[in-house]
Design an enzyme around this catalytic site. Structure first.
Site, PDB file in Angstrom:
ATOM      1  N   ASP A  38      -6.890   3.859  12.348  1.00 13.11           N
ATOM      2  CA  ASP A  38      -5.589   4.518  12.254  1.00 13.11           C
ATOM      3  C   ASP A  38      -5.660   5.877  11.586  1.00 13.11           C
ATOM      4  O   ASP A  38      -4.925   6.798  11.960  1.00 13.11           O
ATOM      5  CB  ASP A  38      -4.592   3.615  11.531  1.00 13.11           C
ATOM      6  N   ARG A  59       0.500   5.067  17.502  1.00 15.80           N
ATOM      7  CA  ARG A  59       0.141   6.087  16.506  1.00 15.80           C
ATOM      8  C   ARG A  59       0.468   7.518  16.923  1.00 15.80           C
ATOM      9  O   ARG A  59       0.927   8.302  16.092  1.00 15.80           O
ATOM     10  CB  ARG A  59      -1.332   5.959  16.120  1.00 15.80           C
ATOM     11  N   SER A  67      -3.682  -9.349   7.533  1.00 14.80           N
ATOM     12  CA  SER A  67      -2.699  -8.274   7.655  1.00 14.80           C
ATOM     13  C   SER A  67      -2.170  -8.256   9.079  1.00 14.80           C
ATOM     14  O   SER A  67      -2.828  -8.735  10.006  1.00 14.80           O
ATOM     15  CB  SER A  67      -3.325  -6.922   7.310  1.00 14.80           C
ATOM     16  N   ASP A  73       0.814  -1.215   0.000  1.00 14.18           N
ATOM     17  CA  ASP A  73       0.000   0.000   0.000  1.00 14.18           C
ATOM     18  C   ASP A  73       0.847   1.264   0.000  1.00 14.18           C
ATOM     19  O   ASP A  73       0.667   2.141  -0.859  1.00 14.18           O
ATOM     20  CB  ASP A  73      -0.937   0.011   1.210  1.00 14.18           C
TER      21      ASP A  73
END
Length: 411
Positions: A124, A95, A180, A15
């Site tokens: 996210d 994050r 993932s 990605d």
């Protein structure tokens, strides 16, 4: 005229590799790739070369592991944060640190925007952007997955793989990805793909290769292992008598917890954006630290202080999960947590055995536990008169008796 600069949160996966190239072409911009080393280990191998080969003009790979452990993981564990009773917030807490460093780089490089590869359906995107907004309110954010032109060009992974091949983007990917994963010092999370079926059993023997940090409990050693954790003001500072910094503590606990099959969680959680999602987590070291910290608090924290702090755990955990780490309310809560932890000092002993953390002793120089008062034998301190309990019970029973009488008369 100088080109626009965009700082991209870059992982090197399909990605973000495609997004790097797409941003450069679409915006005719200079792309600065940024990767935070927060414990991904071998995932960082060759990342700089890959980013430059894909078109990045500059690459930052910053070792933030010490800061992650000391300034993010430890304060969160002091708060006893647990999302929906199960999740130790391994992805969530990473994050804000990534966002913080990304905007720092953007300012230093004179960039006008930051970009990320988070999906428009996930948490996210919210975490990156809320934390960035709290730190640098004027920064522009580019989120390709929320742009219709990007989604039209890449409706699926097959199109992204074809784009990568066309532009000689060095990525390894297949059209059929079983799930993932996201890894850092605190945990590994697994989601999507086969895990979208909540009946799928990741703990089945045929799926054991999925887990990277921990043995299956049934494959863990048959002999228990004892571990002593020393705390000062709510922070673990030593293991088995060896003084360690927060990063070293997390690394050692991950090793021990993984060996004994500790810290696996399989849950369906509520995303901030409104949907339920299934996540599987490995948090071996964090689970040990969380459990030991709670045991340390049990003999050192005043009852009402603990009740107050515990009443705020859900709020605190939700703030972290939803991306409000730098929000004033989380900062205020942290001040209360910090105050509550001043006497959380001493040593906890636990036994690790086949996925279990078994309490094996706790001691503290500032313990609030007094065996002379708690004993069922004669109290040498005479601090507690058992006869006083009669009035105590009578007063607490008064409202119950009144309520019972009213209920009886209304039948």
């Amino acid at each position: 005229m100088a080109k626009e600069k965009i700082v991209l949160a870059y992982s090197g996966g399909l990605d973000t590799s495609v997004i790097l190239k797409w941003l450069k072409e679409t915006y005719d911009a200079e792309i600065i790739a940024f990767t935070a080393d927060i414990g991904q280990k071998e995932e960082l191998d060759g990342l700089e070369e890959k980013a430059l080969a894909t078109g990045a003009s500059k690459v930052y790979i910053d070792d933030l592991r010490d800061e992650f452990a000391k300034d993010f993981i430890y304060p969160m564990f002091q708060a006893g944060a647990l999302y929906e009773g199960q999740y130790l917030l391994g992805t969530s807490i990473a994050r804000p640190l990534i966002a913080k460093r990304m905007v720092d780089i953007a300012i230093a490089e004179g960039a006008t925007a930051i970009a990320h590869g988070a999906t428009g359906k996930g948490n996210d995107q919210v975490r990156f952007e809320l934390n960035a907004a709290a730190l640098t309110p004027d920064i522009k954010v580019i989120a390709p997955w929320r742009l219709e032109e990007f989604r039209n060009q890449f409706p699926g992974r097959a199109e992204m793989i074809a784009y990568a091949e066309k532009h000689d983007i060095p990525v390894t990917a297949s059209a059929a990805k079983p799930y993932s994963m996201d890894r850092n010092l605190l945990h590994i999370s697994y989601e999507s793909g086969v895990l979208e079926d909540p009946w799928f059993d990741p703990s089945a023997p045929e799926n054991k290769e999925m887990f990277l940090l921990s043995n299956a409990p049934e494959d863990a050693p048959d002999e228990a292992e004892y571990l002593e954790l020393e705390f000062e003001a709510g922070n673990c500072v030593a293991l088995n008598g060896e003084q360690l910094n927060p990063l070293q503590v997390m690394e050692k606990l991950n090793e021990l917890g993984g060996k004994h099959g500790i810290g696996r969680v399989d849950m369906v959680e509520n995303r901030f954006v409104g949907m339920k999602s299934r996540g599987v987590y490995e948090t071996p070291g964090g689970t040990i630290l969380f459990t030991a910290h709670r045991k340390m608090e049990s003999i050192t924290m005043d009852r009402e202080v603990m009740n107050l702090r515990d009443s705020l755990i859900t709020r605190y955990a939700t703030l972290v999960y939803n991306g409000f780490w730098f929000a004033p309310e989380r900062v205020a809560l942290q001040a209360l947590v910090h105050e509550s932890q001043k006497n959380v000092s001493g040593t906890v002993r636990v036994k690790l055995y086949k996925g279990n953390i078994i309490g094996a002793g706790v001691k503290s120089p500032v313990s609030l536990y007094n065996p002379d008062i708690a004993t069922m034998e004669a109290d040498p301190t005479q601090a507690y008169d058992q006869g006083d309990a009669t009035g105590f019970i009578r007063l607490n029973a008064l409202r119950l008796k009144v309520n019972a009488g009213v209920a009886k008369n209304n039948k």
